[in-house]
Design a protein around this motif. Structure first.
Motif, PDB file in Angstrom:
ATOM      1  N   UNK A  88      11.617   9.133  -6.641  1.00 48.78           N
ATOM      2  CA  UNK A  88      12.655   8.185  -7.031  1.00 48.78           C
ATOM      3  C   UNK A  88      12.121   6.757  -7.096  1.00 48.78           C
ATOM      4  N   UNK A  89      11.272   6.396  -6.134  1.00 45.12           N
ATOM      5  CA  UNK A  89      10.793   5.011  -6.069  1.00 45.12           C
ATOM      6  C   UNK A  89       9.638   4.745  -7.027  1.00 45.12           C
ATOM      7  N   UNK A  90       8.798   5.774  -7.238  1.00 49.65           N
ATOM      8  CA  UNK A  90       7.620   5.597  -8.095  1.00 49.65           C
ATOM      9  C   UNK A  90       7.638   6.636  -9.211  1.00 49.65           C
ATOM     10  N   UNK A  91       8.528   6.484 -10.198  1.00 47.71           N
ATOM     11  CA  UNK A  91       8.673   7.498 -11.242  1.00 47.71           C
ATOM     12  C   UNK A  91       7.449   7.638 -12.139  1.00 47.71           C
ATOM     13  N   UNK A  92       6.563   6.661 -12.104  1.00 48.52           N
ATOM     14  CA  UNK A  92       5.351   6.732 -12.935  1.00 48.52           C
ATOM     15  C   UNK A  92       4.245   7.558 -12.298  1.00 48.52           C
ATOM     16  N   UNK A  93       4.452   8.062 -11.064  1.00 46.97           N
ATOM     17  CA  UNK A  93       3.450   8.884 -10.391  1.00 46.97           C
ATOM     18  C   UNK A  93       3.827  10.363 -10.460  1.00 46.97           C
ATOM     19  N   UNK A  94       2.817  11.218 -10.617  1.00 51.03           N
ATOM     20  CA  UNK A  94       3.018  12.667 -10.539  1.00 51.03           C
ATOM     21  C   UNK A  94       2.782  13.088  -9.089  1.00 51.03           C
ATOM     22  N   UNK A  95       3.836  13.490  -8.407  1.00 59.78           N
ATOM     23  CA  UNK A  95       3.770  13.801  -6.979  1.00 59.78           C
ATOM     24  C   UNK A  95       3.950  15.303  -6.773  1.00 59.78           C
ATOM     25  N   UNK A 114       0.854  -1.198   0.000  1.00 57.16           N
ATOM     26  CA  UNK A 114       0.000   0.000   0.000  1.00 57.16           C
ATOM     27  C   UNK A 114       0.880   1.234   0.000  1.00 57.16           C
ATOM     28  N   UNK A 115       0.459   2.260  -0.735  1.00 58.94           N
ATOM     29  CA  UNK A 115       1.115   3.561  -0.716  1.00 58.94           C
ATOM     30  C   UNK A 115       0.069   4.631  -0.486  1.00 58.94           C
ATOM     31  N   UNK A 116       0.248   5.422   0.568  1.00 58.24           N
ATOM     32  CA  UNK A 116      -0.621   6.565   0.819  1.00 58.24           C
ATOM     33  C   UNK A 116       0.103   7.845   0.461  1.00 58.24           C
ATOM     34  N   UNK A 117      -0.523   8.683  -0.359  1.00 63.29           N
ATOM     35  CA  UNK A 117       0.044   9.976  -0.723  1.00 63.29           C
ATOM     36  C   UNK A 117      -0.655  11.066   0.075  1.00 63.29           C
ATOM     37  N   UNK A 118       0.129  11.858   0.810  1.00 62.07           N
ATOM     38  CA  UNK A 118      -0.437  12.916   1.629  1.00 62.07           C
ATOM     39  C   UNK A 118      -0.260  14.276   0.984  1.00 62.07           C
ATOM     40  N   UNK A 119      -1.322  15.072   0.982  1.00 64.24           N
ATOM     41  CA  UNK A 119      -1.209  16.448   0.505  1.00 64.24           C
ATOM     42  C   UNK A 119      -0.274  17.230   1.412  1.00 64.24           C
ATOM     43  N   UNK A 120       0.422  18.225   0.876  1.00 66.41           N
ATOM     44  CA  UNK A 120       1.289  19.054   1.735  1.00 66.41           C
ATOM     45  C   UNK A 120       0.518  19.616   2.929  1.00 66.41           C
ATOM     46  N   UNK A 121       1.047  19.412   4.107  1.00 67.41           N
ATOM     47  CA  UNK A 121       0.410  19.905   5.320  1.00 67.41           C
ATOM     48  C   UNK A 121      -0.629  18.979   5.921  1.00 67.41           C
ATOM     49  N   UNK A 122      -0.938  17.874   5.266  1.00 64.47           N
ATOM     50  CA  UNK A 122      -1.947  16.946   5.776  1.00 64.47           C
ATOM     51  C   UNK A 122      -1.343  16.075   6.883  1.00 64.47           C
ATOM     52  N   UNK A 133       2.492  -2.408 -18.735  1.00 63.89           N
ATOM     53  CA  UNK A 133       2.311  -3.438 -17.710  1.00 63.89           C
ATOM     54  C   UNK A 133       3.606  -3.691 -16.956  1.00 63.89           C
ATOM     55  N   UNK A 134       4.711  -3.775 -17.681  1.00 62.00           N
ATOM     56  CA  UNK A 134       6.003  -4.036 -17.019  1.00 62.00           C
ATOM     57  C   UNK A 134       6.352  -2.904 -16.055  1.00 62.00           C
ATOM     58  N   UNK A 135       6.014  -1.644 -16.435  1.00 63.45           N
ATOM     59  CA  UNK A 135       6.347  -0.513 -15.580  1.00 63.45           C
ATOM     60  C   UNK A 135       5.492  -0.465 -14.316  1.00 63.45           C
ATOM     61  N   UNK A 136       4.251  -0.973 -14.413  1.00 64.31           N
ATOM     62  CA  UNK A 136       3.292  -0.828 -13.316  1.00 64.31           C
ATOM     63  C   UNK A 136       3.040  -2.123 -12.533  1.00 64.31           C
ATOM     64  N   UNK A 137       3.619  -3.239 -12.935  1.00 65.72           N
ATOM     65  CA  UNK A 137       3.238  -4.524 -12.360  1.00 65.72           C
ATOM     66  C   UNK A 137       3.519  -4.636 -10.864  1.00 65.72           C
ATOM     67  N   UNK A 138       4.495  -3.870 -10.365  1.00 69.09           N
ATOM     68  CA  UNK A 138       4.817  -3.927  -8.934  1.00 69.09           C
ATOM     69  C   UNK A 138       4.226  -2.750  -8.177  1.00 69.09           C
ATOM     70  N   UNK A 139       3.315  -2.007  -8.791  1.00 64.32           N
ATOM     71  CA  UNK A 139       2.725  -0.839  -8.153  1.00 64.32           C
ATOM     72  C   UNK A 139       1.844  -1.269  -6.993  1.00 64.32           C
ATOM     73  N   UNK A 140       1.963  -0.607  -5.845  1.00 64.46           N
ATOM     74  CA  UNK A 140       1.104  -0.937  -4.710  1.00 64.46           C
ATOM     75  C   UNK A 140      -0.293  -0.338  -4.893  1.00 64.46           C
ATOM     76  N   UNK A 141      -1.213  -0.704  -4.007  1.00 66.93           N
ATOM     77  CA  UNK A 141      -2.500  -0.023  -4.021  1.00 66.93           C
ATOM     78  C   UNK A 141      -2.300   1.415  -3.579  1.00 66.93           C
TER      79      UNK A 141
END
Length: 249
Positions: free
Chosen positions: A127-134, A92-100, A241-249
């Motif tokens: 660095x760990x999840x380059x396919x995400x816009x953070x 699982x990966x939780x993304x927090x908004x700045x200040x949250x 698929x190869x880029x995302x196959x190990x992506x967490x929820x």
């Protein structure tokens, strides 16, 4: 007459039927099978036709963190005994908004129950999840090990198999209404058949309220708000698929 009739065969009802059948005789669970054609289906079935739901032990509410952990600990046993797989521990990966403070609360509660967690800053996330816009200033919370996702539809099937093997009778149609009678309750099924039970457990969620032309399954207004939800299923192939196959929820 049944000892207990469970109305509703979703995640709550199928689990309740299994637990009750493993303790006592005389258990029935009432609810239709999954429709063969979702596009043509017009009756009651689940809250939405979803295939994946996130499962994790980190949560901002300590009660949910503890109960989720207890549930996750039983997944493999249910899979093994039913012969139906439904659990993928992808993390699982939780993304927090700045200040949250959301991830901080999740980390504190997860840490209390021994969840395998890691907190990440913005640079580590990118660095760990380059396919995400953070966003700048965002933080991340990773839970490894038990977290991942389940197929709720397959879990319902697994629970139903175990309930039946423990002696429960599965009545594969919806219930129309319930009324109190001497010595228990009487349940009218969709086709007009009557089912008698000493007690009834209603686990029908949004379908508990008034049905057209009938009293529904509860004499009291439950104050439920029903709203639509859009679920998007995306198929990935090849390089994506190869880029995302190990992506967490």
């Amino acid at each position: 007459m049944f000892k207990i009739a469970v109305i509703g065969r979703g995640l709550f009802g199928s689990a309740a039927a299994r637990h009750l059948a493993e303790m006592w005789e005389g258990i029935a669970v009432i609810g239709p099978d999954e429709p063969e054609s979702r596009a043509e289906h017009s009756g009651v079935f689940a809250s939405h036709y979803d295939e994946g739901r996130m499962t994790r032990r980190v949560d901002p509410m300590p009660e949910l963190a503890a109960t989720a952990g207890a549930a996750i600990a039983r997944y493999r046993d249910i899979e093994a005994r039913s012969g139906i797989s439904f659990y993928t521990p992808s993390g699982y990966l939780g993304l927090g908004h700045p200040g949250s403070s959301y991830n901080a609360l999740c980390a504190a509660n997860g840490g209390r129950i021994g969840a395998d967690i890691e907190e990440l800053d913005t640079a580590a996330l990118r660095a760990r999840y380059p396919f995400l816009a953070v966003d700048d200033g965002a933080d991340g919370l990773v839970e490894r090990g038990a977290a991942g996702h389940i197929s709720p539809r397959r879990l319902v099937r697994a629970q139903t198999v175990l309930a039946e093997s423990a002696g429960a009778e599965v009545i594969r149609q919806p219930a129309r209404d319930i009324r109190a009678v001497k010595g228990g309750v009487e349940i009218t099924l969709w086709d007009g058949t009557l089912v008698a039970a000493e007690k009834v457990l209603v686990t029908t969620g949004a379908f508990t309220g008034t049905l057209t032309g009938h009293a529904g399954l509860s004499a009291a207004a439950l104050g439920l708000t029903v709203f639509g939800r859009t679920t998007v299923l995306v198929r990935t192939e090849g390089d994506v698929f190869e880029a995302l196959k190990d992506m967490p929820t």
